[in-house]
Scaffold this active site. Structure first.
Site, short mmCIF file in Angstrom:
data_model
loop_
_atom_site.label_atom_id
_atom_site.label_comp_id
_atom_site.label_asym_id
_atom_site.label_seq_id
_atom_site.Cartn_x
_atom_site.Cartn_y
_atom_site.Cartn_z
CG ASP A 32 -8.49 -4.64 -3.04
OD1 ASP A 32 -7.61 -3.53 -3.40
OD2 ASP A 32 -9.89 -4.69 -3.25
CG HIS B 152 -1.96 0.92 1.25
ND1 HIS B 152 -1.95 2.13 1.13
CD2 HIS B 152 -3.53 0.45 0.84
CE1 HIS B 152 -3.40 2.71 1.11
NE2 HIS B 152 -4.11 1.76 0.73
C1 SDX Z 1 -6.26 -0.17 -2.96
O1 SDX Z 1 -4.59 4.41 -2.14
C2 SDX Z 1 -5.51 3.78 -1.61
O2 SDX Z 1 -6.00 4.02 -0.67
C3 SDX Z 1 -6.15 2.54 -2.09
C4 SDX Z 1 -6.96 1.63 -1.39
C5 SDX Z 1 -8.28 2.37 -1.16
O3 SDX Z 1 -9.06 2.21 -0.33
O4 SDX Z 1 -8.72 3.29 -2.04
O5 SDX Z 1 -6.42 1.28 -0.27
C6 SDX Z 1 -7.48 0.54 -2.32
O6 SDX Z 1 -5.94 0.03 -4.15
C7 SDX Z 1 -5.41 -1.28 -2.10
C8 SDX Z 1 -4.01 -1.59 -3.28
C9 SDX Z 1 -4.60 -2.91 -4.33
N1 SDX Z 1 -3.68 -2.97 -5.03
C10 SDX Z 1 -2.74 -4.25 -5.04
O7 SDX Z 1 -3.16 -5.11 -3.97
C11 SDX Z 1 -1.88 -4.53 -6.03
C12 SDX Z 1 -0.57 -4.86 -5.29
N2 SDX Z 1 0.04 -3.80 -4.84
C13 SDX Z 1 0.85 -3.32 -5.30
O8 SDX Z 1 0.68 -2.81 -6.59
C14 SDX Z 1 1.40 -1.83 -4.55
O9 SDX Z 1 1.58 -2.31 -3.35
C15 SDX Z 1 0.46 -0.67 -4.65
C16 SDX Z 1 0.06 -0.26 -5.83
C17 SDX Z 1 -0.56 -0.83 -3.96
C18 SDX Z 1 1.53 0.56 -3.74
O10 SDX Z 1 2.61 0.71 -4.64
P1 SDX Z 1 3.64 1.73 -4.50
O11 SDX Z 1 3.45 2.42 -3.39
O12 SDX Z 1 3.92 2.73 -5.83
O13 SDX Z 1 4.86 0.98 -4.21
P2 SDX Z 1 6.08 0.74 -5.17
O14 SDX Z 1 5.44 -0.07 -6.36
O15 SDX Z 1 6.67 1.69 -5.44
O16 SDX Z 1 6.76 -0.43 -4.54
C19 SDX Z 1 7.59 -0.30 -3.22
C20 SDX Z 1 8.64 -1.71 -3.26
C21 SDX Z 1 8.96 -2.12 -4.47
O17 SDX Z 1 10.20 -2.86 -4.10
P3 SDX Z 1 11.73 -2.07 -4.50
O18 SDX Z 1 11.58 -1.86 -5.93
O19 SDX Z 1 11.65 -1.06 -3.72
O20 SDX Z 1 12.50 -3.27 -4.25
O21 SDX Z 1 7.56 -2.32 -2.30
C22 SDX Z 1 7.50 -3.58 -3.47
C23 SDX Z 1 8.03 -3.03 -4.78
O22 SDX Z 1 8.52 -4.25 -5.78
N3 SDX Z 1 6.15 -3.99 -3.44
C24 SDX Z 1 5.76 -5.20 -3.69
C25 SDX Z 1 4.26 -5.03 -3.66
N4 SDX Z 1 3.76 -3.87 -3.71
C26 SDX Z 1 5.06 -3.07 -3.39
N5 SDX Z 1 6.30 -6.47 -3.83
C27 SDX Z 1 5.34 -7.59 -3.92
N6 SDX Z 1 4.26 -7.53 -3.92
C28 SDX Z 1 3.33 -6.24 -3.78
N7 SDX Z 1 2.27 -6.38 -3.52
#
Ligand code: SDX
Length: 380
Positions: free
Chosen positions: A316, A262
């Site tokens: 989710d 998140h």
């Molecule tokens: C919702 O914003 C909100 O409030 C949204 C929400 C709402 O109520 O409206 O809460 C609802 O959208 C919840 C999120 C649902 N999405 C998912 O479950 C999809 C999977 N999650 C990711 O895509 C991600 O965590 C996000 C998009 C939710 C957040 O991404 P960020 O903040 O842009 O983080 P990032 O992609 O920059 O990742 C930071 C690090 C990375 O590693 P490094 O490159 O630094 O080594 O964390 C890792 C990422 O690879 N990472 C994950 C991960 N999420 C982040 N690694 C594996 N699995 C994941 N799910």
């Protein structure tokens, strides 16, 4: 004009508004609607009461709540022209696309804009909160080749949606669990779809276009579309034994694990904890879901591998297990998220137009200047 602040990808950590609607502390796992903790609202309130709280900034008194519920009840039906339009949609179309098209179509029937008039604002809120569930349920029945059923005025908001969807009255526990789940999904500060709603609202267009914008944004797999992806993931894993091999493979390929991580929460999403409890209540009464054991193992495995990055279950991850037990098809999970989030989108619409300045950010230009135009006959 030069930029007044440094560039932040995805506007991470950049305030884009001042708002009193909801508050999130991502380090402590706190979510409040108008200052009231989500745990309190989940236990004691209803989705419509929270909707009123979010939009008008206070808990309604008995009369205000009864009037709001009655108005919603009186506006649940949709125009036959919209139903006829929806009958032309392909059965194979995604329900989020059907919802976005039908939500925008509402704007064809109602007065375009009278944004300084509180009655217009309330009428638009009532119509959208009342009609969105009807449209979601209608498409479900139509794509099976059936006529949609009319809303039942003797059923409350959540029971009526489950009735329109499954064509039978829901068990009281199922209706209550669904209502709590809507409450949990109603609002969450400046997430992508809410920001989309705010940007659209800032041009002073009509609320139906705003909701259509937000629905389009919510559908992406990184946002509201994740709940559908989670169930697909759990089905693909298939057994508890396959959880760790699946996780290893995804991490090796730098692929995201759906339902985890998140932008704000760096601990377990408080909504995920409440949804887990709701799922367990349903399992106790209607039988356990084998995918729940896989989900629990996945949470454990991800914690071992990714908690150092602040990656925990988000809203989710467990919501899909609740919806499955309620008989909701997987590709309707995100439209159900939209039914709830209409409350937050409308609250931010109302707050935006009360303090409006059109969103127009800037950029850091990385292109060239004074490039010569080359006639097509001279191009390679
Ligand atoms: C919702 O914003 C909100 O409030 C949204 C929400 C709402 O109520 O409206 O809460 C609802 O959208 C919840 C999120 C649902 N999405 C998912 O479950 C999809 C999977 N999650 C990711 O895509 C991600 O965590 C996000 C998009 C939710 C957040 O991404 P960020 O903040 O842009 O983080 P990032 O992609 O920059 O990742 C930071 C690090 C990375 O590693 P490094 O490159 O630094 O080594 O964390 C890792 C990422 O690879 N990472 C994950 C991960 N999420 C982040 N690694 C594996 N699995 C994941 N799910």
């Amino acid at each position: 004009m030069t930029s007044v602040c440094e560039y932040r990808a995805g506007l991470e950590g950049v305030p884009v508004t001042q708002s009193s609607i909801s508050f999130v502390d991502g380090q402590k796992g706190i979510l409040e609607y108008r200052g009231i903790p989500i745990e309190e609202l989940a236990a004691k309130s209803t989705f419509l009461e929270s909707t009123y709280l979010l939009i008008w900034g206070k808990l309604p008194n008995r009369q205000e709540l009864e009037e709001f519920k009655r108005d919603i009840q009186n506006h649940r039906r949709i125009k036959y022209r919209i139903r006829d339009m929806m009958k032309c949609f392909p059965e194979s179309g995604h329900p989020m696309d059907a919802l976005q098209a039908s939500a925008a179509a509402l704007g064809l029937f109602y007065s375009r804009r009278d944004l300084d008039n509180p009655v217009y604002i309330r009428d638009a809120v009532v119509r959208l909160v009342a009609k969105i569930p009807t449209m979601v349920a209608a498409f479900q029945l139509m794509r099976k080749g059936n006529d949609p059923v009319q809303p039942r005025d003797d059923l409350d908001y959540s029971a009526n949606f489950l009735y329109m969807l499954n064509e039978r009255e829901p068990d009281p526990l199922a209706a209550r669990v669904f209502d709590v789940s809507l409450n949990l999904h109603a609002e969450h500060t400046i997430n992508a779809s809410t920001f989309s709603a705010m940007v659209t609202a800032s041009t002073l267009t009509d609320p139906y276009a705003i909701i259509a914008s937000a629905v389009g944004t919510l559908g992406g797999p990184l946002h509201g579309g994740a709940n559908e992806e989670v169930i697909d993931m759990l089905e693909q894993i298939g057994s508890v034994e396959n959880v760790r091999p699946y996780l290893e493979d995804r991490l090796e390929r730098k692929a995201k694990i759906m339902g985890f991580g998140h932008r704000v929460y760096k601990v377990k999403d408080p909504r995920a904890t409440i949804l887990q409890n709701l799922a367990e209540q349903l399992f106790e009464k209607f039988g356990r879901d084998k995918y729940y054991d896989i989900a629990i193992e996945m949470e454990r495995a991800v914690e071992e591998k990714l908690s150092h990055k602040g990656i925990y279950p988000n809203v989710d991850f467990y919501s899909g297990l609740v919806y499955r037990k309620l008989g909701i098809p997987t590709d309707l999970f995100t439209p159900v998220f939209a039914i709830a989030r209409v409350a937050g989108w409308l609250a931010h619409w109302k707050e935006q137009i009360e303090q409006n300045r059109i969103f127009r950010p800037t950029q850091i230009y990385t292109g060239e200047h004074q490039v010569t135009y080359i006639p097509i006959e001279e191009r390679e």
